[in-house]
Each structure stands twice: as C-alpha cells, then as structure tokens.
Design an enzyme around this catalytic site. Structure first.
Site, mmCIF file in Angstrom:
data_model
loop_
_atom_site.group_PDB
_atom_site.id
_atom_site.type_symbol
_atom_site.label_atom_id
_atom_site.label_comp_id
_atom_site.label_asym_id
_atom_site.label_seq_id
_atom_site.Cartn_x
_atom_site.Cartn_y
_atom_site.Cartn_z
ATOM 1 N N SER A 121 0.817 -1.206 0.000
ATOM 2 C CA SER A 121 0.000 0.000 0.000
ATOM 3 C C SER A 121 0.851 1.256 0.000
ATOM 4 C CB SER A 121 -0.851 0.063 1.262
ATOM 5 O OG SER A 121 -1.538 -1.125 1.447
ATOM 6 N N HIS A 142 -2.209 -3.043 -6.622
ATOM 7 C CA HIS A 142 -2.757 -2.669 -5.322
ATOM 8 C C HIS A 142 -4.274 -2.810 -5.330
ATOM 9 C CE1 HIS A 142 -3.744 0.457 -2.102
ATOM 10 N NE2 HIS A 142 -3.316 -0.625 -1.497
ATOM 11 N N GLU A 154 -4.886 -0.280 -8.370
ATOM 12 C CA GLU A 154 -3.845 0.664 -8.773
ATOM 13 C C GLU A 154 -2.680 -0.153 -9.305
ATOM 14 O OE1 GLU A 154 -4.476 4.509 -5.822
ATOM 15 O OE2 GLU A 154 -3.451 2.772 -5.008
ATOM 16 N N ASN A 192 -4.448 5.856 -1.131
ATOM 17 C CA ASN A 192 -3.962 5.909 0.253
ATOM 18 C C ASN A 192 -3.305 7.229 0.582
ATOM 19 O OD1 ASN A 192 -4.977 3.436 0.767
ATOM 20 N ND2 ASN A 192 -3.033 2.337 0.687
HETATM 21 N N1 LIG Z 1 -5.607 -4.238 4.900
HETATM 22 C C1 LIG Z 1 -5.904 -3.477 3.866
HETATM 23 O O1 LIG Z 1 -6.955 -2.822 3.869
HETATM 24 C C2 LIG Z 1 -4.978 -3.437 2.675
HETATM 25 C C3 LIG Z 1 -5.478 -2.923 1.460
HETATM 26 C C4 LIG Z 1 -4.651 -2.956 0.329
HETATM 27 C C5 LIG Z 1 -3.355 -3.436 0.428
HETATM 28 N N2 LIG Z 1 -2.890 -3.900 1.630
HETATM 29 C C6 LIG Z 1 -1.520 -4.443 1.653
HETATM 30 O O2 LIG Z 1 -1.614 -5.860 1.558
HETATM 31 C C7 LIG Z 1 -0.524 -6.455 2.241
HETATM 32 C C8 LIG Z 1 -1.064 -7.440 3.270
HETATM 33 O O3 LIG Z 1 -1.841 -6.734 4.250
HETATM 34 P P1 LIG Z 1 -2.982 -7.436 5.115
HETATM 35 O O4 LIG Z 1 -3.777 -6.345 5.716
HETATM 36 O O5 LIG Z 1 -3.633 -8.464 4.298
HETATM 37 O O6 LIG Z 1 -2.099 -8.119 6.257
HETATM 38 P P2 LIG Z 1 -2.492 -9.327 7.256
HETATM 39 O O7 LIG Z 1 -1.663 -9.134 8.456
HETATM 40 O O8 LIG Z 1 -3.968 -9.409 7.406
HETATM 41 O O9 LIG Z 1 -2.022 -10.630 6.457
HETATM 42 C C9 LIG Z 1 -0.677 -10.929 6.162
HETATM 43 C C10 LIG Z 1 -0.545 -12.448 5.961
HETATM 44 O O10 LIG Z 1 0.771 -12.727 5.460
HETATM 45 C C11 LIG Z 1 1.207 -13.952 6.060
HETATM 46 N N3 LIG Z 1 2.671 -14.003 5.954
HETATM 47 C C12 LIG Z 1 3.594 -13.374 6.703
HETATM 48 N N4 LIG Z 1 4.826 -13.680 6.262
HETATM 49 C C13 LIG Z 1 4.697 -14.539 5.230
HETATM 50 C C14 LIG Z 1 5.604 -15.220 4.376
HETATM 51 N N5 LIG Z 1 6.927 -15.095 4.503
HETATM 52 N N6 LIG Z 1 5.105 -16.057 3.429
HETATM 53 C C15 LIG Z 1 3.790 -16.213 3.291
HETATM 54 N N7 LIG Z 1 2.867 -15.558 4.059
HETATM 55 C C16 LIG Z 1 3.312 -14.751 5.021
HETATM 56 C C17 LIG Z 1 0.683 -13.865 7.475
HETATM 57 O O11 LIG Z 1 0.602 -15.146 8.045
HETATM 58 C C18 LIG Z 1 -0.704 -13.233 7.259
HETATM 59 O O12 LIG Z 1 -1.701 -14.213 7.056
HETATM 60 C C19 LIG Z 1 0.280 -5.321 2.840
HETATM 61 O O13 LIG Z 1 1.322 -4.985 1.974
HETATM 62 C C20 LIG Z 1 -0.742 -4.196 2.907
HETATM 63 O O14 LIG Z 1 -0.154 -2.920 2.891
HETATM 64 C C21 LIG Z 1 -3.691 -3.940 2.742
#
Ligand SMILES: NC(=O)c1ccc[n+]([C@@H]2O[C@H](COP(=O)([O-])OP(=O)(O)OC[C@H]3O[C@@H](n4cnc5c(N)ncnc54)[C@H](O)[C@@H]3O)[C@@H](O)[C@H]2O)c1
Length: 591
Positions: A121, A142, A154, A192
C-alpha cells in the site's frame, strides 16, 4: 495477443490475500495460495470459506459456483509450490525487509518469465523489485479492501517495469472485472495518499476526546455519504497494517506530520487491538474476523437531563433559516420566525411554501401535513417575540459582530433555561457564548444544506456549555429525526475539518502532475466507495467556499500540510468557481 494467466500464486492469506485469491478463483483462474505456516494456511482457508459462504447466504453466489470456485484453489505452505505459476501476488505484512527477502526467494523459485506483483500500500515497488534479478518483471497490483467488492486496482509501474508487463497486467485487471489506474511509484499511490492523512487525523480527534468514535464515524457517513466512518475503516484495514502504511508514508512522503502515526494507534497495536481481525480495535466485534459490532464499555450512555422543548425560535431569512424552519414545523414544533423586516418574512414564507409544495409533489408529505406545518409558523420582524420560546436557533449572516450583537439581545429577551443555538459553520461558538450572561446555555447546532434533506447535525459544545444544554440539544435533534454528533468548538467541527484537507490534498496531487482529476475521482469512488470524487465534489461545493474553509483550518491549526493548494487559489482568482459558474476543475458549459 496478450499473455494468458492460467495459474496465479498468492502469498500471504490475511485480510487482503484471502480476498485476492477469491477474486482470481471467481474469474476462472487457478490459484496456488501460499502461507508461511500450517496454522496460517488453515486460517487463510477459513477466511476464504467464510467469505464465499457469506456470498452464498446473501444469494450472490450459488452453492455450485462456490464449490467450483473453491475447486480452483490449492493451499500450500512454503514458496516452492509457486514454481509453475504465471504470476505471483504478494500480500504479506507491510514491511520492506520482509517483502524484499520474499521477492529474492520468489525470484529463485518462480519461472524466469513469471511476473512478480506486490500488493503493497505504501512501500516502494522499485525497492522491492531490485531484490530480484528481474526488476523489469516486477509491478505493483494494489487491490482495495474488501478485494472481491472494490472495483479499483492501482497498477504501479516503476522506471524499470517492462511495457509488456504493464499491458498484460492491465488486461488481466479487465478480465477480473476491475478498473485500473496506472501510476508511478510514489508513497501511498493515489487513494492511500489521500485517505491516510484523513484516517490519522480522525484518530487524533478521538485521542484528544474531541468527539466520540460513534460520532466521528456517523459524521463522515451522514455528512459526506461515505460507506464507512474513519474508525470503522481503520478496524477493517487492520491497525497494524494502517500503522505501517502511515509510518512508511511519513518517511517516504516528505515527512508530512499528518502521516506521523498518532500515538494511540501504536498503543492499540501493542495491546493486540488490531481491528476486526483480532476481534477488537476501535470497536469490539463478535469474534475475530467478524464484521458484527457488539456493545462494549466505550458505548455512549443514554441521555439524561434533557429539558422539554415545544416552541422554537429561528432567526434569519436565508437558505439555512428557511430549511430549519421547515424541519421543525414538519416535526410538530411551534416555530417563531424572526427576520429583519416584513419583506424578508414574506420571502422566507414563500420559500417555505415552495419547499413544502415540492415535498407534496414528491409524495413525501400530504396536503394536510403541509397546511399543518405552515400553520405552526408565526412570522415576525420583532425579536421580542422570542420571549417565550424554549430554543432559539440563530442562522443570520456569517459575521461575528452581527451574531454577537444578536446573542446579547437574545440574552435580554429570552426566559431563563432557554437553549441558545448558532448554526455558524466557521465562527467560534464560545465568542457568542461570552456575548451573553448565560454561556452554559449556548451551543452550536450545525445543520447541513439542504437542512430538510441532510440527516446530520453537529452539536458543538464549548468549554462553557452545560451538560444539560448538550442533552437538550441532542434530544431535540433526534426529535426532528436527525442524527446528532457532539464535538468540541474547533474550526471545521468534524465534517469540514476532516473533509477539506483531503480535498486540498487531491488538488496538490494534480498540481504535482502525479495523476489527473479523472483518475483521482475514479480511484476514490472505485477504491474507497466514495459517492463522488474530490474534484466532482469541489466543483459542487464551490472552489471559493472550499478555499475559505481550508484557509480557516490552516489559520486556526497552523498545520503546514493544511496550507491551501496554490492551484486552488489560482482557480478562484481566475473565477473558475465550480458548477455555479459552469467552470471549475471541469468545464460544464458544453455539457
Ligand atoms: N488491509 C488493507 O486494507 C490493505 C489494502 C490494500 C493493500 N494492503 C496491503 O496488503 C498487504 C497485506 O496486508 P494485510 O492487511 O492483508 O495483512 P495481514 O496481516 O492481514 O495478512 C498478512 C498475511 O501474510 C502472512 N505471511 C507473513 N509472512 C509470510 C511469508 N513469509 N510467506 C507467506 N505468508 C506470510 C501472514 O501469516 C498473514 O496471514 C500489505 O502490503 C498491505 O499494505 C492492505
């Protein structure tokens, strides 16, 4: 012919990853879904099942479609499972070191021609890409939360991303039924960058006890038509993720203090209050992962001590005064309208009749209701007629000296215990309170335009307002079927304080040539579910009005990031004020 994506890999099955798996599988693409451990894999599988089962219950997916969808997904632990996929999308936690290590490993495991995409993000896609031996095949994809619902993607190209990779990913987005905007690699991209300053500011208002969580959220939903309030959205995003995004944006985006995470966020993350995913964040949820909010100790108390109100005085003859007279008369209150003269009273009465007739035509009111409402209003040009009302609402011209003089007169005329309210949208309410001998009874009631249609009223308490006055004011707002939100006496109250800096930031983004008004409007509508994009909204509000509000916020809070965008000033100087003159950010004369 573009590239075919037969199998894609998704790494990390948390909030975003599980949703991204669903998007691909729904569109007939085989998915290899990978997690870091067996427990996390199971959780990811449950996330996906929970989401598709909900879709079946809501009738959005048939049971057969669900089974076919799930049949396209293979779950695995560890990256080697990705050796044959055409594309990988990474959705692991928002930490640069973690993502760089992961991309280094993906580079070794995946086919040489596979595209590697990150869902980051806020981190630099360029910095992630150089951890691989194929930075030209690395791109940002994204998605927005929840991924199956939000239409926007995005697409982030770096200076080394190959052209065919960009076009193939754009075509893939179209195949997924998504709309993409392709942009350069800048902290927070479009959505964002515009969203997180606002979210962080909302948390700071909560931290300062400026307004309650319910009121902050209700204000933005009802005042701006947003699908969720800022704190509920923080809970959906995840506070740990939001913290990382803010922190990165602060460091990458020119150290704008507005992106420095508010201390409360870090405290909550440390305490394990991560939002929906942990079952508790700003709100408490039924169980981890559930969207259902349950009552907790921070829920508002029921009101007490409200004084009875039967007769309401409204001072003024403009748009707001007329709308407020209508609101109270239709809700069954006796209303005394006071204007500066018979002519103004006549015009206000005509405007009220016109509006009531419109409501009859639209079948929102019957003729008997219209006549009864009109019958409840008495018209006067003499302020002494307010001697026996229970509540006065002042809606005269937005000039401090005029309002102060009026409040001083009301103080002499009105009986004790009357609530004296102002509809000011920008002046300090305390200035009016101290113009009287009864500051405890003075309060702001900030209605939105058009008052009969808008459901929100900001109830502004000063440092001198009594609890009983607040209770009476909120009760009367409810009695006219509007939603009261209580806030402190600060420039912009809740809605304008949170809305206008965001609009100003959007102007700065165009000014910096990062994106266009059209792409930004699309990004906010399709990525965040906003009913209008910032430029559409600015043209409706009027650029002069927006500039005046932004200037006030800047002058009161001295926040450098609130300085009005020079482009906004130039457009106002040039007379491009928005729809009202058929030209603002867009030209309406030929439409
Ligand atoms: N939460 C949002 O609203 C949102 C929106 C768009 C983008 N993002 C981006 O998406 C990405 C993930 O965010 P999220 O909110 O889903 O996080 P989250 O914490 O909900 O999920 C992350 C997952 O990654 C897993 N993980 C950690 N290390 C790992 C590895 N080495 N190999 C495989 N899996 C692994 C964890 O077990 C967890 O299930 C981030 O870069 C975030 O910025 C988040």
């Amino acid at each position: 012919m573009g590239r075919e994506f037969a199998t894609v890999g998704v790494v990390g099955l948390g909030t975003m990853g599980a949703g991204i798996v669903e998007v691909f599988a729904r569109n007939g693409i085989a998915v290899m879904a990978v997690e870091v451990s067996e427990a996390a894999r199971q959780r990811g599988e449950e996330n996906l099942r929970g989401s598709v089962d909900r879709a079946v219950r809501k009738g959005k997916l048939s049971a057969e479609e669900r089974d076919a969808l799930l049949g396209r997904v293979t779950f695995a632990v560890g990256l080697p499972a990705l050796h044959a996929v055409d594309l990988v999308i990474e959705a692991v936690p928002e930490q640069l070191g973690l993502k760089q290590r992961l991309f280094g490993e993906l580079d070794k495991v995946c086919r040489a021609d596979a595209i590697l995409a990150t869902n980051t993000s806020s981190l630099s896609v360029t910095e992630i890409s150089v951890a691989t031996g194929r930075p030209d095949r690395v791109i940002g994809m994204h998605f927005f939360n929840p991924a199956p619902v939000m239409k926007l993607v995005e697409v982030v190209r770096t200076v080394v991303t190959a052209e065919d990779v960009v076009t193939d990913i754009e075509a893939l987005c179209a195949r997924l039924g998504k709309v993409d905007v392709t942009i350069g690699d800048r902290a927070g991209f479009i959505a964002n960058a515009l969203l997180f300053g606002y979210l962080n500011q909302a948390v700071s208002l909560l931290e300062a006890k400026y307004a309650s969580r319910e009121d902050l959220d209700a204000a933005m939903k009802l005042g701006c038509g947003l699908p969720m309030g800022p704190l509920a959205l923080m809970d959906l995003i995840g506070l740990d993720t939001a913290y990382e995004i803010l922190d990165t944006m602060y460091r990458r985006g020119g150290r704008d203090r507005r992106h420095a995470p508010v201390p409360l966020i870090k405290q909550m993350v440390t305490a394990g209050l991560l939002g929906r995913k942990s079952g508790r964040g700003f709100y408490t949820y039924e169980k981890p992962g559930s969207p259902v909010v349950v009552p907790d100790t921070a829920a508002p108390d029921v009101e007490s001590e409200a004084r009875a109100i039967a007769k309401v005085g409204v001072v003024g003859s403009g748009t707001m005064a007329t709308g407020i007279i209508e609101v109270f008369a239709r809700a069954g209150f006796e209303v005394v309208s006071v204007t500066r003269g018979a002519e103004q009273s006549g015009r206000t009465c005509e405007a009220l009749k016109t509006s009531l007739n419109k409501a009859v035509v639209r079948a929102k009111l019957d003729e008997a209701g219209r006549d009864a409402a009109l019958g409840r209003v008495t018209w006067s040009a003499t302020i002494e007629h307010l001697a026996d009302v229970d509540l006065v609402i002042e809606a005269v011209v937005e000039e401090l000296s005029v309002k102060k003089a009026l409040f001083a007169s009301l103080d002499e005329i009105c009986k004790p215990g009357v609530v004296l309210a102002t509809t000011t949208s920008s002046l300090p309410v305390i200035e009016l309170a101290v113009a009287t001998e009864r500051p405890a009874d003075v309060i702001g009631l900030h209605f939105f335009n058009p008052a009969p249609a808008m459901g929100l009223v900001e109830v502004v308490r000063t440092i001198r307002t009594a609890d009983a006055t607040v209770a009476t004011a909120t009760a009367v707002v409810r009695a006219v079927a509007k939603h009261p939100v209580v806030c402190a006496d600060r420039s912009g109250f809740i809605v304008n304080a949170l809305l206008f800096p965001y609009l100003n930031d959007a102007v700065k983004m165009v000014e910096a040539s990062y994106s266009t008004a059209d792409d930004i409007d699309n990004a906010m509508k399709l990525g965040c579910g906003y009913p209008m994009g910032p430029f559409e909204l600015l043209d409706v509000i009027g650029l002069d009005v927006a500039l005046a509000i932004q200037r006030e916020l800047y002058l009161e809070l001295r926040e450098p990031g609130f300085a009005p965008a020079p482009l906004l000033e130039h457009l106002v100087t040039a007379g491009y004020l928005g729809r009202k003159v058929a030209r603002g950010f867009r030209d309406y004369s030929k439409r």
